[in-house]
Design an enzyme around this catalytic site. Structure first.
Site, short mmCIF file in Angstrom:
data_model
loop_
_atom_site.label_atom_id
_atom_site.label_comp_id
_atom_site.label_asym_id
_atom_site.label_seq_id
_atom_site.Cartn_x
_atom_site.Cartn_y
_atom_site.Cartn_z
N TRP A 72 -0.03 -54.71 16.90
CA TRP A 72 0.35 -54.16 15.61
C TRP A 72 1.27 -52.98 15.80
O TRP A 72 1.37 -52.41 16.90
CB TRP A 72 -0.86 -53.86 14.71
N ASN A 73 1.97 -52.61 14.70
CA ASN A 73 2.96 -51.53 14.74
C ASN A 73 2.76 -50.57 13.58
O ASN A 73 2.26 -50.98 12.53
CB ASN A 73 4.38 -52.11 14.61
N HIS A 80 14.14 -47.38 -0.12
CA HIS A 80 15.36 -48.13 -0.49
C HIS A 80 16.09 -48.61 0.75
O HIS A 80 17.25 -48.30 0.98
CB HIS A 80 16.24 -47.27 -1.39
N HIS A 84 15.58 -54.57 -1.10
CA HIS A 84 14.60 -53.69 -1.76
C HIS A 84 14.73 -53.71 -3.28
O HIS A 84 15.72 -54.17 -3.83
CB HIS A 84 14.70 -52.26 -1.22
N ASP A 86 14.52 -51.58 -6.91
CA ASP A 86 14.72 -50.28 -7.55
C ASP A 86 13.91 -50.27 -8.86
O ASP A 86 14.16 -51.07 -9.76
CB ASP A 86 16.18 -50.06 -7.96
N HIS A 90 13.16 -44.53 -10.31
CA HIS A 90 14.10 -44.13 -9.25
C HIS A 90 15.17 -43.18 -9.80
O HIS A 90 15.64 -42.31 -9.08
CB HIS A 90 14.74 -45.39 -8.66
N HIS A 219 22.78 -47.62 -11.72
CA HIS A 219 21.50 -46.90 -11.66
C HIS A 219 21.25 -46.13 -12.96
O HIS A 219 20.16 -46.20 -13.53
CB HIS A 219 21.48 -45.93 -10.47
C1 23J Z 1 20.05 -42.83 -4.16
C2 23J Z 1 21.21 -42.30 -4.65
C3 23J Z 1 22.26 -43.10 -4.97
C4 23J Z 1 22.14 -44.46 -4.80
C5 23J Z 1 20.96 -45.04 -4.30
C6 23J Z 1 19.94 -44.20 -3.97
C7 23J Z 1 20.82 -46.51 -4.14
O1 23J Z 1 21.76 -47.24 -4.12
C8 23J Z 1 19.51 -47.13 -4.08
O2 23J Z 1 19.16 -47.77 -3.06
O3 23J Z 1 18.80 -47.09 -5.06
S1 23J Z 1 23.49 -45.49 -5.22
MN MN Z 2 17.60 -48.67 -4.22
#
Ligand code: 23J
Ligand code: MN
Length: 269
Positions: A72-73, A80, A84, A86, A90, A219
């Site tokens: 195991w690890n 992210h 992944h 979001d 976030h 986002h």
């Molecule tokens: C944090 C800040 C900007 C961005 C992101 C994360 C991501 O793309 C993310 O993986 O959610 S653009």
């Molecule tokens: Mn992300």
């Protein structure tokens, strides 16, 4: 146990048919997940912002004195990293929605029909290509209106680029990779009421989106509309424009802003 209702019997039949089709090949399960390893590229933000940890593995034991019968690890990475999810929490615009984090989003919202918009030709010609409402509406004229509760997946073939350098495509003025036009995001989130978007690039926003108005529009507006993102998907070229079902549940991290995950598509053969 209570007597099964006719609804239960119908639902049981549906599930049995689904399982049968998966086993007999009528439905193909396509893995939309990229391998998660130390070489998996992580997003590169402007230097004034704190970076995220890349993926790493640390062996605890491997059938040896540290653990004679088991391997195991420990692993470490930012939420992210690689393929992944979001969550709305976030982004600052999504921070006040109830049930906006990985542990409390209603689980039905992880499963939805996929609308796959192919812009691979455009992104090959222009790495800064932005998906516009006009391109989405042209797709709808050919394939029908995007239904509510759908995953909108954007095929760019970006996942066919090998290595972090080609994926990130960093020039003197920062990264160059495709994304969404700021005006397209409210259309998808509000007029189409989708679950979220999925992309082949490292993040859902374009490489140059730090300088857009608003900053990081996908986002800002997707999460500001309580919608989700899926980044670093692959194998979108194996999906039909409509008809596939996508299953994308993140880890149940309490108060998580996202997580690496396995994304599966059920595709009619
Ligand atoms: C944090 C800040 C900007 C961005 C992101 C994360 C991501 O793309 C993310 O993986 O959610 S653009
Ligand atoms: Mn992300």
């Amino acid at each position: 146990m209570s007597t099964p209702s006719p609804h239960t019997a119908a639902a049981a039949h549906t599930l049995a048919q689904l399982m049968g089709a998966i086993l007999k090949g009528g439905i193909r399960v396509v893995d939309l997940t990229a391998p998660l390893e130390p070489a998996t590229p992580t997003i590169q933000l402007p230097p004034q912002f704190r970076p995220s940890k890349p993926f790493s593995l640390e062996e605890i034991s491997r059938y040896d004195s540290r653990g004679p019968a088991w391997y195991w690890n420990n692993f470490a990475c930012g939420e992210h990293t690689g393929t992944h999810f979001d969550a709305p929490v976030h982004w600052v615009t999504g921070k006040d929605y109830p049930n906006n984090a990985t542990h409390n989003i209603p689980v039905e919202r992880f499963i939805g029909p996929a609308c796959v918009i192919d812009v691979a030709r455009q992104t090959t010609e222009d790495p800064d290509f932005l998906l516009t409402q006009a391109v989405v509406e042209d797709w709808e004229r050919r394939h029908g209106r995007i239904p509510a509760h759908a995953w909108v997946l954007v095929r760019t073939d970006w996942s066919k680029r090998s290595g972090a350098k080609a994926m990130l495509n960093i020039g003197p003025d920062g990264p160059h990779s495709p994304g969404f036009h700021p005006q397209c995001v409210p259309f998808l989130a509000r007029e189409r009421d989708i679950l979220g978007v999925g992309v082949e690039t490292i993040g859902t926003d374009a490489g140059q989106a730090a300088g857009f108005e608003p900053m990081f529009p996908c986002h800002t507006i997707m999460h500001g509309s309580n919608k989700f993102g899926l980044a670093s998907l692959m194998n979108l070229d194996q999906l039909p424009p409509t008809g596939a079902l996508v299953i994308a549940p993140p880890l149940k991290i309490v108060n998580g802003s996202g997580s690496p995950l396995r994304v599966l598509a059920l595709v009619p053969v």
